[in-house]
Design a protein around this motif. Structure first.
Motif, short mmCIF file in Angstrom:
data_model
loop_
_atom_site.label_atom_id
_atom_site.label_comp_id
_atom_site.label_asym_id
_atom_site.label_seq_id
_atom_site.Cartn_x
_atom_site.Cartn_y
_atom_site.Cartn_z
N LEU A 75 -46.05 60.18 29.31
CA LEU A 75 -46.02 59.11 30.31
C LEU A 75 -46.86 57.94 29.81
O LEU A 75 -48.04 58.11 29.50
CB LEU A 75 -46.55 59.63 31.64
N GLN A 106 -47.47 53.43 30.29
CA GLN A 106 -47.21 52.22 31.06
C GLN A 106 -46.34 51.26 30.27
O GLN A 106 -46.29 51.32 29.03
CB GLN A 106 -48.52 51.54 31.43
N PRO A 107 -45.61 50.38 30.96
CA PRO A 107 -44.84 49.37 30.23
C PRO A 107 -45.71 48.61 29.25
O PRO A 107 -46.84 48.24 29.56
CB PRO A 107 -44.32 48.47 31.35
N LYS A 146 -40.46 49.86 27.59
CA LYS A 146 -39.96 49.34 28.85
C LYS A 146 -39.52 50.49 29.74
O LYS A 146 -39.19 51.57 29.25
CB LYS A 146 -38.77 48.40 28.61
N PRO A 147 -39.49 50.28 31.05
CA PRO A 147 -39.03 51.35 31.94
C PRO A 147 -37.64 51.87 31.58
O PRO A 147 -37.37 53.06 31.75
CB PRO A 147 -39.03 50.69 33.32
N GLU A 148 -36.76 51.01 31.09
CA GLU A 148 -35.43 51.44 30.72
C GLU A 148 -35.39 52.32 29.47
O GLU A 148 -34.34 52.85 29.12
CB GLU A 148 -34.49 50.24 30.53
N THR A 203 -37.05 55.02 29.44
CA THR A 203 -37.27 56.36 29.99
C THR A 203 -36.05 57.24 29.75
O THR A 203 -34.93 56.89 30.14
CB THR A 203 -37.57 56.27 31.49
N GLN A 245 -39.54 64.39 26.52
CA GLN A 245 -39.43 63.43 27.62
C GLN A 245 -40.34 62.23 27.40
O GLN A 245 -41.53 62.38 27.14
CB GLN A 245 -39.79 64.11 28.95
N THR A 250 -41.43 58.86 29.51
CA THR A 250 -41.39 58.19 30.81
C THR A 250 -42.25 56.95 30.74
O THR A 250 -43.44 57.02 30.43
CB THR A 250 -41.89 59.11 31.92
N VAL A 251 -41.65 55.81 31.03
CA VAL A 251 -42.34 54.53 31.02
C VAL A 251 -42.38 54.02 32.45
O VAL A 251 -41.35 53.67 33.02
CB VAL A 251 -41.66 53.51 30.10
N SER A 252 -43.57 53.98 33.02
CA SER A 252 -43.70 53.62 34.42
C SER A 252 -45.09 53.06 34.68
O SER A 252 -46.07 53.47 34.06
CB SER A 252 -43.46 54.83 35.32
N SER A 253 -45.16 52.11 35.60
CA SER A 253 -46.43 51.55 36.00
C SER A 253 -47.00 52.29 37.20
O SER A 253 -48.11 52.03 37.62
CB SER A 253 -46.28 50.06 36.34
#
Length: 115
Positions: A11, A13-14, A86-88, A90, A110, A112-115
């Motif tokens: 996991l 962050q962007p 970037k979130p995309e 993920t 996996q 996962t790119v998320s703020s």
């Protein structure tokens, strides 16, 4: 196992970075064309980056300039350096050889790119 083993996901962050690794057996990664793929939930698996036996590389338009595929022939390991995530981005990321059979698919890792 005969399948490739992917690792390094997590996991982030962007704007963050990750480096994925793909471990093969024997000299598979050294002697075959190799590629990274990814599959997001509900979407088709897509080619992300590829590297030939001679070292030529190619990238999907969505990741070009941000991702770098490489290999260590001594360690028989394939890498995917991912920057400016970037979130995309993920997805579950997989490695394989385009000319190899379907039995070589691993479990993926996996990202996962998320703020």
């Amino acid at each position: 196992q005969v399948q490739f083993v992917e690792s390094g996901g997590g996991l982030v962050q962007p704007g963050g970075s990750l480096r994925l690794s793909c471990a093969g057996s024997g000299n598979t990664i050294r002697f075959y064309n190799m590629a990274w793929y990814r599959q997001a939930p509900g979407k088709q698996r897509e080619l992300v980056a590829a590297i030939t036996r001679g070292g030529s590389t190619n990238y999907a338009d969505s990741v070009r300039g941000r991702f770098t595929i490489s290999r260590d022939n001594v360690k028989n390991t394939l890498y995917l350096q991912m920057n400016s995530l970037k979130p995309e981005d993920t997805a579950v990321y997989y490695c394989n050889g385009p000319t190899l059979g379907s039995g070589y698919w691993g479990q993926g890792t996996q990202v996962t790119v998320s703020s």
